[in-house]
Design an enzyme around this catalytic site. Structure first.
Site, PDB file in Angstrom:
ATOM      1  N   PRO A  11       0.703  -0.948   0.439  1.00 61.17           N
ATOM      2  CG  PRO A  11       0.022  -1.401   1.906  1.00 61.17           C
ATOM      3  CD  PRO A  11       0.605  -2.108   0.839  1.00 61.17           C
ATOM      4  N   GLY A  12       2.587   1.125   0.395  1.00 59.62           N
ATOM      5  CA  GLY A  12       3.373   2.369   0.765  1.00 59.62           C
ATOM      6  C   GLY A  12       3.563   2.753  -0.874  1.00 59.62           C
ATOM      7  CD  GLU A  37       9.852  -9.452  -6.136  1.00 63.40           C
ATOM      8  OE1 GLU A  37      11.268  -9.672  -6.517  1.00 63.40           O
ATOM      9  OE2 GLU A  37       8.960  -8.599  -6.205  1.00 63.40           O
ATOM     10  CG  ASP A  65      11.518  -5.598  -9.195  1.00 63.44           C
ATOM     11  OD1 ASP A  65      11.005  -5.984  -8.072  1.00 63.44           O
ATOM     12  OD2 ASP A  65      12.818  -6.311  -8.535  1.00 63.44           O
ATOM     13  CG  PHE A 139       9.496   0.439   2.760  1.00 67.46           C
ATOM     14  CD1 PHE A 139      10.041  -0.739   1.468  1.00 67.46           C
ATOM     15  CD2 PHE A 139       9.357   1.044   1.929  1.00 67.46           C
ATOM     16  CE1 PHE A 139      10.247  -0.831   0.029  1.00 67.46           C
ATOM     17  CE2 PHE A 139       9.299   2.105   0.428  1.00 67.46           C
ATOM     18  CZ  PHE A 139      10.325   0.990  -0.608  1.00 67.46           C
ATOM     19  CG  ASP A 142      14.140   3.837   2.739  1.00 69.94           C
ATOM     20  OD1 ASP A 142      14.662   4.141   1.697  1.00 69.94           O
ATOM     21  OD2 ASP A 142      12.544   4.018   3.131  1.00 69.94           O
TER      22      ASP A 142
HETATM   23  P1  IMP Z   1      10.724  -5.024  -4.525  1.00 70.90           P
HETATM   24  O1  IMP Z   1      10.999  -3.882  -5.784  1.00 70.90           O
HETATM   25  O2  IMP Z   1       9.733  -5.051  -3.595  1.00 70.90           O
HETATM   26  O3  IMP Z   1      11.051  -5.997  -4.933  1.00 70.90           O
HETATM   27  O4  IMP Z   1      11.615  -4.799  -3.318  1.00 70.90           O
HETATM   28  C1  IMP Z   1      13.203  -4.907  -3.848  1.00 70.90           C
HETATM   29  C2  IMP Z   1      14.165  -4.522  -2.283  1.00 70.90           C
HETATM   30  O5  IMP Z   1      15.068  -3.392  -2.255  1.00 70.90           O
HETATM   31  C3  IMP Z   1      13.029  -4.172  -0.431  1.00 70.90           C
HETATM   32  O6  IMP Z   1      13.652  -5.320   0.062  1.00 70.90           O
HETATM   33  C4  IMP Z   1      12.929  -3.097  -0.852  1.00 70.90           C
HETATM   34  O7  IMP Z   1      13.048  -3.339   0.731  1.00 70.90           O
HETATM   35  C5  IMP Z   1      14.344  -2.506  -0.682  1.00 70.90           C
HETATM   36  N1  IMP Z   1      13.169  -1.686  -1.443  1.00 70.90           N
HETATM   37  C6  IMP Z   1      12.920  -0.629  -2.602  1.00 70.90           C
HETATM   38  N2  IMP Z   1      12.854  -0.070  -2.604  1.00 70.90           N
HETATM   39  C7  IMP Z   1      13.100   0.850  -1.244  1.00 70.90           C
HETATM   40  C8  IMP Z   1      13.608   2.124  -0.736  1.00 70.90           C
HETATM   41  O8  IMP Z   1      12.815   2.869  -1.099  1.00 70.90           O
HETATM   42  N3  IMP Z   1      13.960   1.620   0.181  1.00 70.90           N
HETATM   43  C9  IMP Z   1      14.801   1.128   1.082  1.00 70.90           C
HETATM   44  N4  IMP Z   1      14.672  -0.527   0.586  1.00 70.90           N
HETATM   45  C10 IMP Z   1      13.944  -0.399  -0.661  1.00 70.90           C
END
Ligand code: IMP
Length: 202
Positions: A11-12, A37, A65, A139, A142
Protein backbone atom coordinates in the site's frame (compact mmCIF):
# COMPACT_ATOMS: atom_id res chain seq x y z
CA UNK A 1 -8.27 11.72 -17.62
CA UNK A 2 -6.05 8.70 -18.42
CA UNK A 3 -6.12 5.95 -15.79
CA UNK A 4 -3.57 3.29 -14.93
CA UNK A 5 -3.87 0.20 -12.74
CA UNK A 6 -0.90 -0.22 -10.41
CA UNK A 7 -0.35 -3.86 -9.42
CA UNK A 8 1.41 -4.53 -6.11
CA UNK A 9 0.72 -5.84 -2.62
CA UNK A 10 2.41 -2.81 -1.03
CA UNK A 11 0.00 0.00 0.00
CA UNK A 12 2.93 2.38 0.64
CA UNK A 13 4.13 1.98 -2.94
CA UNK A 14 0.59 2.53 -4.23
CA UNK A 15 0.25 5.83 -2.32
CA UNK A 16 3.65 7.01 -3.56
CA UNK A 17 2.83 6.13 -7.18
CA UNK A 18 -0.64 7.71 -6.98
CA UNK A 19 0.73 10.97 -5.53
CA UNK A 20 3.47 11.20 -8.15
CA UNK A 21 1.00 10.70 -11.03
CA UNK A 22 -1.64 13.23 -9.86
CA UNK A 23 0.20 16.32 -11.24
CA UNK A 24 0.35 14.61 -14.65
CA UNK A 25 -3.45 14.25 -14.69
CA UNK A 26 -3.25 10.44 -14.42
CA UNK A 27 -5.64 8.56 -12.14
CA UNK A 28 -4.10 5.52 -10.40
CA UNK A 29 -6.18 2.50 -9.45
CA UNK A 30 -4.81 -0.25 -7.24
CA UNK A 31 -4.93 -3.98 -7.98
CA UNK A 32 -3.64 -5.72 -4.87
CA UNK A 33 -1.98 -8.79 -6.30
CA UNK A 34 1.24 -10.63 -5.60
CA UNK A 35 3.33 -11.02 -8.76
CA UNK A 36 6.07 -13.53 -9.63
CA UNK A 37 9.65 -12.38 -8.99
CA UNK A 38 11.81 -14.88 -10.91
CA UNK A 39 15.54 -15.08 -10.26
CA UNK A 40 17.08 -12.79 -12.85
CA UNK A 41 20.21 -10.70 -13.38
CA UNK A 42 18.38 -7.48 -14.18
CA UNK A 43 15.43 -5.61 -12.72
CA UNK A 44 14.08 -5.25 -16.26
CA UNK A 45 13.76 -9.05 -16.58
CA UNK A 46 11.78 -9.17 -13.34
CA UNK A 47 9.55 -6.35 -14.60
CA UNK A 48 8.99 -8.23 -17.86
CA UNK A 49 7.87 -11.30 -15.91
CA UNK A 50 5.52 -9.12 -13.86
CA UNK A 51 4.10 -7.61 -17.06
CA UNK A 52 3.51 -11.14 -18.40
CA UNK A 53 1.51 -11.91 -15.26
CA UNK A 54 -0.91 -8.98 -15.68
CA UNK A 55 -1.98 -9.72 -19.24
CA UNK A 56 -5.55 -10.35 -18.04
CA UNK A 57 -5.97 -6.73 -16.90
CA UNK A 58 -7.50 -4.17 -19.26
CA UNK A 59 -6.25 -0.69 -20.04
CA UNK A 60 -2.88 0.66 -18.93
CA UNK A 61 -1.21 -1.47 -16.25
CA UNK A 62 1.81 -0.37 -14.19
CA UNK A 63 4.25 -2.58 -12.26
CA UNK A 64 7.68 -1.91 -10.83
CA UNK A 65 10.69 -3.59 -9.26
CA UNK A 66 13.49 -1.97 -7.26
CA UNK A 67 16.78 -2.84 -5.66
CA UNK A 68 19.79 -1.48 -3.78
CA UNK A 69 23.07 -1.79 -5.73
CA UNK A 70 26.51 -1.50 -4.12
CA UNK A 71 29.29 -1.29 -6.74
CA UNK A 72 32.08 -2.37 -4.33
CA UNK A 73 30.07 -5.57 -3.72
CA UNK A 74 29.73 -6.12 -7.48
CA UNK A 75 26.20 -4.71 -7.41
CA UNK A 76 24.97 -6.87 -4.53
CA UNK A 77 22.24 -7.11 -3.16
CA UNK A 78 20.69 -5.73 -6.40
CA UNK A 79 17.93 -7.96 -7.73
CA UNK A 80 18.22 -10.05 -4.53
CA UNK A 81 17.55 -7.05 -2.24
CA UNK A 82 14.20 -8.21 -0.86
CA UNK A 83 15.27 -11.81 -0.35
CA UNK A 84 18.58 -10.89 1.26
CA UNK A 85 17.03 -8.40 3.67
CA UNK A 86 14.38 -10.82 4.85
CA UNK A 87 16.98 -13.57 5.44
CA UNK A 88 19.90 -11.62 6.89
CA UNK A 89 19.01 -8.00 7.65
CA UNK A 90 21.52 -5.14 7.27
CA UNK A 91 24.34 -6.54 9.41
CA UNK A 92 26.28 -8.54 6.77
CA UNK A 93 26.29 -5.54 4.42
CA UNK A 94 27.57 -3.19 7.13
CA UNK A 95 30.23 -5.75 8.02
CA UNK A 96 31.32 -6.23 4.38
CA UNK A 97 31.59 -2.47 3.89
CA UNK A 98 33.87 -1.85 6.86
CA UNK A 99 36.83 -1.88 4.50
CA UNK A 100 35.16 -1.18 1.17
CA UNK A 101 33.83 1.80 -0.73
CA UNK A 102 30.39 2.73 0.62
CA UNK A 103 28.83 4.21 -2.53
CA UNK A 104 25.44 2.73 -3.47
CA UNK A 105 22.37 3.46 -5.52
CA UNK A 106 18.72 2.51 -5.55
CA UNK A 107 17.21 1.76 -8.91
CA UNK A 108 13.60 1.23 -9.96
CA UNK A 109 12.36 -0.10 -13.25
CA UNK A 110 8.69 0.75 -13.87
CA UNK A 111 6.85 -1.21 -16.57
CA UNK A 112 3.68 -0.19 -18.40
CA UNK A 113 1.55 -2.59 -20.38
CA UNK A 114 -1.31 -1.83 -22.77
CA UNK A 115 -2.57 -4.95 -24.52
CA UNK A 116 0.45 -6.50 -26.28
CA UNK A 117 2.59 -3.35 -25.95
CA UNK A 118 5.01 -2.65 -23.10
CA UNK A 119 7.39 0.11 -22.08
CA UNK A 120 9.98 0.49 -19.31
CA UNK A 121 11.16 3.58 -17.41
CA UNK A 122 14.18 3.74 -15.08
CA UNK A 123 14.72 5.89 -11.98
CA UNK A 124 17.82 5.99 -9.85
CA UNK A 125 19.14 7.77 -6.75
CA UNK A 126 22.80 7.77 -5.75
CA UNK A 127 24.10 7.81 -2.21
CA UNK A 128 26.14 5.82 0.29
CA UNK A 129 25.66 3.25 3.01
CA UNK A 130 25.69 4.60 6.58
CA UNK A 131 28.01 3.05 9.19
CA UNK A 132 24.97 2.08 11.25
CA UNK A 133 21.19 2.13 10.80
CA UNK A 134 19.34 5.35 11.73
CA UNK A 135 15.73 6.49 11.54
CA UNK A 136 12.33 4.83 11.66
CA UNK A 137 10.53 6.11 8.56
CA UNK A 138 10.22 4.35 5.24
CA UNK A 139 10.94 0.66 4.80
CA UNK A 140 13.53 -1.81 3.59
CA UNK A 141 17.04 -0.40 3.37
CA UNK A 142 15.99 3.19 4.17
CA UNK A 143 17.74 3.21 7.60
CA UNK A 144 21.16 2.59 6.01
CA UNK A 145 20.90 4.68 2.82
CA UNK A 146 22.17 8.29 2.82
CA UNK A 147 21.29 10.04 -0.49
CA UNK A 148 23.97 12.13 -2.17
CA UNK A 149 24.10 15.63 -0.64
CA UNK A 150 22.19 14.55 2.49
CA UNK A 151 23.56 14.08 6.01
CA UNK A 152 20.83 11.71 7.14
CA UNK A 153 19.32 8.45 5.98
CA UNK A 154 16.08 8.12 4.03
CA UNK A 155 14.55 6.69 7.23
CA UNK A 156 15.39 9.87 9.18
CA UNK A 157 13.65 12.11 6.64
CA UNK A 158 9.93 12.82 6.27
CA UNK A 159 8.22 10.75 3.58
CA UNK A 160 7.75 13.80 1.32
CA UNK A 161 11.50 14.50 1.31
CA UNK A 162 12.24 10.92 0.28
CA UNK A 163 9.50 10.91 -2.33
CA UNK A 164 10.83 14.11 -3.90
CA UNK A 165 14.02 12.33 -4.98
CA UNK A 166 13.46 8.60 -4.66
CA UNK A 167 14.29 6.14 -7.43
CA UNK A 168 10.64 5.04 -7.55
CA UNK A 169 9.32 8.60 -7.78
CA UNK A 170 11.79 9.37 -10.58
CA UNK A 171 10.76 6.31 -12.60
CA UNK A 172 7.06 7.02 -12.08
CA UNK A 173 7.49 10.70 -12.98
CA UNK A 174 8.83 9.52 -16.33
CA UNK A 175 5.70 7.38 -16.69
CA UNK A 176 3.59 10.48 -15.90
CA UNK A 177 5.41 12.66 -18.43
CA UNK A 178 5.00 9.94 -21.04
CA UNK A 179 1.25 9.73 -20.34
CA UNK A 180 0.92 13.52 -20.53
CA UNK A 181 2.66 13.50 -23.92
CA UNK A 182 0.49 10.67 -25.24
CA UNK A 183 -2.79 12.19 -24.13
CA UNK A 184 -1.69 15.44 -25.80
CA UNK A 185 -1.14 13.47 -29.03
CA UNK A 186 -4.86 13.66 -29.97
CA UNK A 187 -5.89 10.19 -28.90
CA UNK A 188 -3.31 8.31 -30.96
CA UNK A 189 -3.14 4.60 -30.24
CA UNK A 190 0.03 3.17 -28.66
CA UNK A 191 2.68 2.21 -31.22
CA UNK A 192 3.04 -1.53 -31.79
CA UNK A 193 5.84 -3.04 -29.73
CA UNK A 194 6.79 0.33 -28.27
CA UNK A 195 9.65 0.53 -25.84
CA UNK A 196 11.18 3.38 -23.91
CA UNK A 197 14.58 3.34 -22.22
CA UNK A 198 15.48 6.84 -21.07
CA UNK A 199 19.17 7.35 -21.67
CA UNK A 200 19.57 9.86 -18.82
CA UNK A 201 18.66 7.38 -16.13
CA UNK A 202 21.24 4.66 -16.55
P1 IMP B 1 10.77 -4.71 -4.50
O1 IMP B 1 10.72 -3.75 -5.62
O2 IMP B 1 9.56 -4.57 -3.62
O3 IMP B 1 11.00 -6.12 -4.94
O4 IMP B 1 11.96 -4.28 -3.59
C1 IMP B 1 13.17 -4.98 -3.52
C2 IMP B 1 13.88 -4.70 -2.23
O5 IMP B 1 14.46 -3.41 -2.30
C3 IMP B 1 13.05 -4.77 -0.98
O6 IMP B 1 13.77 -5.48 0.00
C4 IMP B 1 12.91 -3.41 -0.49
O7 IMP B 1 13.04 -3.40 0.87
C5 IMP B 1 14.10 -2.71 -1.15
N1 IMP B 1 13.64 -1.42 -1.54
C6 IMP B 1 12.96 -1.09 -2.65
N2 IMP B 1 12.67 0.22 -2.64
C7 IMP B 1 13.16 0.70 -1.48
C8 IMP B 1 13.15 1.97 -0.89
O8 IMP B 1 12.60 2.95 -1.41
N3 IMP B 1 13.77 2.08 0.30
C9 IMP B 1 14.37 1.04 0.91
N4 IMP B 1 14.38 -0.17 0.42
C10 IMP B 1 13.79 -0.34 -0.78
Amino acid sequence: MPAVTFVSTNPGKFREVRDVLVPFGVETRWERRSLPEPQADELSEVVDAKLDAVRDLRGYVLVEDSGLFIPSLKGFPGVYSAHFLSLWGFEPILELLRRRDRHAFFRTVAGVRFGPDRWQFVGQVRGSIAREPAGRNGFGYDPIFVPEGWHRTFAEAPTEAKNAISHRAQAVRKVGAWFAKRSGASGRKPPIGGSHHPSTSR
